[in-house]
Write a protein that holds these residues in place. Structure first.
Motif, PDB file in Angstrom:
ATOM      1  N   VAL A  78      38.747 -48.782 -84.851  1.00 29.88           N
ATOM      2  CA  VAL A  78      39.479 -48.469 -84.276  1.00 29.88           C
ATOM      3  C   VAL A  78      41.101 -47.463 -85.336  1.00 29.88           C
ATOM      4  CG1 VAL A  78      39.941 -50.437 -82.522  1.00 29.88           C
ATOM      5  CG2 VAL A  78      40.922 -51.073 -85.131  1.00 29.88           C
ATOM      6  N   LEU A  79      41.141 -46.942 -84.510  1.00 30.43           N
ATOM      7  CA  LEU A  79      42.519 -45.899 -85.431  1.00 30.43           C
ATOM      8  C   LEU A  79      43.638 -47.154 -85.530  1.00 30.43           C
ATOM      9  CD1 LEU A  79      41.240 -43.597 -83.826  1.00 30.43           C
ATOM     10  CD2 LEU A  79      43.145 -42.693 -83.861  1.00 30.43           C
ATOM     11  N   SER A  80      44.232 -46.486 -87.010  1.00 29.13           N
ATOM     12  CA  SER A  80      45.093 -47.078 -88.000  1.00 29.13           C
ATOM     13  C   SER A  80      46.376 -47.044 -87.534  1.00 29.13           C
ATOM     14  CB  SER A  80      44.652 -47.424 -89.558  1.00 29.13           C
ATOM     15  OG  SER A  80      45.254 -45.781 -89.176  1.00 29.13           O
ATOM     16  N   ALA A  81      46.901 -47.004 -87.595  1.00 25.54           N
ATOM     17  CA  ALA A  81      49.061 -47.321 -87.257  1.00 25.54           C
ATOM     18  C   ALA A  81      48.878 -45.697 -88.047  1.00 25.54           C
ATOM     19  CB  ALA A  81      49.601 -48.105 -88.403  1.00 25.54           C
ATOM     20  N   GLU A  82      48.137 -45.695 -89.096  1.00 26.15           N
ATOM     21  CA  GLU A  82      48.610 -44.376 -89.435  1.00 26.15           C
ATOM     22  C   GLU A  82      47.953 -43.097 -89.310  1.00 26.15           C
ATOM     23  OE1 GLU A  82      48.067 -46.922 -91.427  1.00 26.15           O
ATOM     24  OE2 GLU A  82      49.381 -47.434 -93.209  1.00 26.15           O
ATOM     25  N   GLY A  83      46.451 -43.363 -88.540  1.00 26.14           N
ATOM     26  CA  GLY A  83      45.353 -43.239 -87.806  1.00 26.14           C
ATOM     27  C   GLY A  83      46.167 -42.325 -86.217  1.00 26.14           C
ATOM     28  N   ILE A  84      46.968 -43.486 -85.842  1.00 22.52           N
ATOM     29  CA  ILE A  84      47.240 -43.123 -84.193  1.00 22.52           C
ATOM     30  C   ILE A  84      48.917 -42.070 -84.702  1.00 22.52           C
ATOM     31  CG2 ILE A  84      48.705 -44.234 -82.353  1.00 22.52           C
ATOM     32  CD1 ILE A  84      47.215 -46.671 -82.953  1.00 22.52           C
ATOM     33  N   ALA A  85      49.667 -41.852 -85.766  1.00 23.07           N
ATOM     34  CA  ALA A  85      50.902 -41.112 -86.141  1.00 23.07           C
ATOM     35  C   ALA A  85      50.455 -40.658 -86.718  1.00 23.07           C
ATOM     36  CB  ALA A  85      51.150 -42.544 -87.449  1.00 23.07           C
ATOM     37  N   LEU A  86      49.473 -40.236 -86.419  1.00 19.76           N
ATOM     38  CA  LEU A  86      48.827 -38.393 -87.883  1.00 19.76           C
ATOM     39  C   LEU A  86      48.313 -37.878 -86.452  1.00 19.76           C
ATOM     40  CD1 LEU A  86      48.114 -37.263 -90.184  1.00 19.76           C
ATOM     41  CD2 LEU A  86      45.301 -37.577 -89.255  1.00 19.76           C
ATOM     42  N   LEU A  87      47.462 -38.504 -85.843  1.00 23.60           N
ATOM     43  CA  LEU A  87      46.626 -37.839 -84.521  1.00 23.60           C
ATOM     44  C   LEU A  87      48.235 -37.449 -83.698  1.00 23.60           C
ATOM     45  CD1 LEU A  87      43.856 -39.917 -82.522  1.00 23.60           C
ATOM     46  CD2 LEU A  87      44.225 -37.890 -84.515  1.00 23.60           C
ATOM     47  N   LYS A  88      49.004 -37.810 -83.114  1.00 23.05           N
ATOM     48  CA  LYS A  88      50.635 -37.606 -82.617  1.00 23.05           C
ATOM     49  C   LYS A  88      50.841 -36.233 -83.759  1.00 23.05           C
ATOM     50  CE  LYS A  88      51.079 -41.298 -80.047  1.00 23.05           C
ATOM     51  NZ  LYS A  88      52.014 -43.341 -80.492  1.00 23.05           N
ATOM     52  N   LYS A  89      51.250 -36.367 -84.484  1.00 26.41           N
ATOM     53  CA  LYS A  89      52.069 -35.373 -85.439  1.00 26.41           C
ATOM     54  C   LYS A  89      51.423 -34.288 -85.247  1.00 26.41           C
ATOM     55  CE  LYS A  89      54.476 -38.504 -88.978  1.00 26.41           C
ATOM     56  NZ  LYS A  89      54.390 -38.448 -89.777  1.00 26.41           N
ATOM     57  N   TYR A  90      49.686 -34.634 -85.174  1.00 26.69           N
ATOM     58  CA  TYR A  90      48.733 -33.417 -85.603  1.00 26.69           C
ATOM     59  C   TYR A  90      49.422 -32.409 -83.541  1.00 26.69           C
ATOM     60  CZ  TYR A  90      44.638 -30.306 -85.076  1.00 26.69           C
ATOM     61  OH  TYR A  90      43.659 -28.629 -85.236  1.00 26.69           O
ATOM     62  N   GLU A  91      49.034 -33.301 -82.580  1.00 22.88           N
ATOM     63  CA  GLU A  91      49.183 -32.618 -81.387  1.00 22.88           C
ATOM     64  C   GLU A  91      50.507 -31.738 -81.595  1.00 22.88           C
ATOM     65  OE1 GLU A  91      48.701 -36.012 -79.002  1.00 22.88           O
ATOM     66  OE2 GLU A  91      46.463 -36.140 -78.736  1.00 22.88           O
ATOM     67  N   GLU A  92      51.184 -32.448 -81.741  1.00 18.15           N
ATOM     68  CA  GLU A  92      52.530 -31.917 -81.463  1.00 18.15           C
ATOM     69  C   GLU A  92      52.488 -30.556 -82.646  1.00 18.15           C
ATOM     70  OE1 GLU A  92      56.661 -31.154 -80.637  1.00 18.15           O
ATOM     71  OE2 GLU A  92      55.306 -31.746 -79.891  1.00 18.15           O
ATOM     72  N   TYR A  93      52.223 -30.626 -83.343  1.00 14.11           N
ATOM     73  CA  TYR A  93      52.041 -28.955 -84.352  1.00 14.11           C
ATOM     74  C   TYR A  93      50.869 -28.721 -84.125  1.00 14.11           C
ATOM     75  CZ  TYR A  93      51.136 -26.493 -88.337  1.00 14.11           C
ATOM     76  OH  TYR A  93      50.604 -25.725 -89.172  1.00 14.11           O
ATOM     77  N   ARG A  94      50.218 -28.763 -83.666  1.00 14.33           N
ATOM     78  CA  ARG A  94      49.260 -27.527 -82.520  1.00 14.33           C
ATOM     79  C   ARG A  94      49.581 -26.990 -81.478  1.00 14.33           C
ATOM     80  NH1 ARG A  94      43.642 -30.394 -80.146  1.00 14.33           N
ATOM     81  NH2 ARG A  94      45.465 -31.215 -78.727  1.00 14.33           N
ATOM     82  N   ARG A  95      50.533 -27.980 -80.781  1.00 13.01           N
ATOM     83  CA  ARG A  95      51.408 -27.523 -79.895  1.00 13.01           C
ATOM     84  C   ARG A  95      52.608 -26.300 -80.142  1.00 13.01           C
ATOM     85  NH1 ARG A  95      56.182 -27.856 -77.331  1.00 13.01           N
ATOM     86  NH2 ARG A  95      56.793 -29.637 -78.566  1.00 13.01           N
ATOM     87  N   ARG A  96      53.799 -26.376 -81.184  1.00 14.02           N
ATOM     88  CA  ARG A  96      54.560 -25.540 -81.371  1.00 14.02           C
ATOM     89  C   ARG A  96      53.922 -24.725 -81.908  1.00 14.02           C
ATOM     90  NH1 ARG A  96      58.607 -29.733 -84.008  1.00 14.02           N
ATOM     91  NH2 ARG A  96      59.851 -28.264 -84.436  1.00 14.02           N
ATOM     92  N   CYS A  97      52.717 -24.950 -82.673  1.00 14.75           N
ATOM     93  CA  CYS A  97      52.248 -23.177 -83.251  1.00 14.75           C
ATOM     94  C   CYS A  97      51.204 -22.687 -81.901  1.00 14.75           C
ATOM     95  CB  CYS A  97      50.975 -23.526 -84.137  1.00 14.75           C
ATOM     96  SG  CYS A  97      51.193 -24.285 -85.409  1.00 14.75           S
ATOM     97  N   ARG A  98      50.942 -22.664 -81.216  1.00 16.93           N
ATOM     98  CA  ARG A  98      50.801 -22.476 -80.418  1.00 16.93           C
ATOM     99  C   ARG A  98      51.488 -21.757 -79.177  1.00 16.93           C
ATOM    100  NH1 ARG A  98      45.573 -26.546 -77.748  1.00 16.93           N
ATOM    101  NH2 ARG A  98      44.451 -25.748 -79.201  1.00 16.93           N
ATOM    102  N   GLU A  99      52.627 -21.965 -79.173  1.00 13.48           N
ATOM    103  CA  GLU A  99      54.092 -21.500 -78.391  1.00 13.48           C
ATOM    104  C   GLU A  99      54.872 -20.961 -79.022  1.00 13.48           C
ATOM    105  OE1 GLU A  99      56.200 -24.900 -78.019  1.00 13.48           O
ATOM    106  OE2 GLU A  99      55.267 -26.059 -76.081  1.00 13.48           O
ATOM    107  N   ALA A 100      54.375 -20.543 -80.202  1.00 16.93           N
ATOM    108  CA  ALA A 100      55.099 -20.219 -81.521  1.00 16.93           C
ATOM    109  C   ALA A 100      54.782 -18.085 -81.088  1.00 16.93           C
ATOM    110  CB  ALA A 100      55.292 -20.545 -82.819  1.00 16.93           C
ATOM    111  N   ASN A 101      53.039 -19.076 -81.604  1.00 19.38           N
ATOM    112  CA  ASN A 101      52.460 -17.390 -81.683  1.00 19.38           C
ATOM    113  C   ASN A 101      52.575 -16.697 -79.777  1.00 19.38           C
ATOM    114  OD1 ASN A 101      49.733 -16.911 -82.613  1.00 19.38           O
ATOM    115  ND2 ASN A 101      48.820 -16.796 -80.772  1.00 19.38           N
TER     116      ASN A 101
END
Length: 111
Positions: A78-101
């Protein structure tokens, strides 16, 4: 024509350690409860999946999965708490990169 962005994270020496591949692997582990099953679902060798996981854990400096060993129903992860948090951060980062692009593309090339 449309813009595209490949979002990845590099370590201090410029080596990629996280991007869409490791992200999809972790999401599939989240769905299946197993690194081995996630690798199979992605048609990836277990050894490659393990290497992607270890590289991501080394890059971020945290454990991303919590494994459980064997038993009557077999092992899993199972994903660790850090793993879950990391996925959420990556999703946000990716979304914002795509919007800025998309905005930059529109500014440079027009509608």
């Amino acid at each position: 024509m449309k813009p595209a962005v490949k979002v990845m994270i590099l370590d201090d020496s410029g080596q990629k350690f996280f991007g869409e591949g490791p992200y999809k692997l972790l999401k599939t582990v989240e769905e299946t409860g197993s690194l081995r099953q996630a690798a199979m679902n992605m048609e990836m060798a277990y050894t490659k999946a393990r290497k992607l996981l270890l590289n991501a854990e080394a890059g971020f400096g945290v454990k991303l999965l919590i494994p459980s060993i064997g038993g009557a129903h077999g092992g899993g992860s199972v994903l660790s708490a850090e793993g879950i948090a990391l996925l959420k951060k990556y999703e946000e980062y990716r979304r914002r990169c795509r919007e800025a692009n998309a905005e930059i593309y529109k500014d440079v090339f027009g509608e």
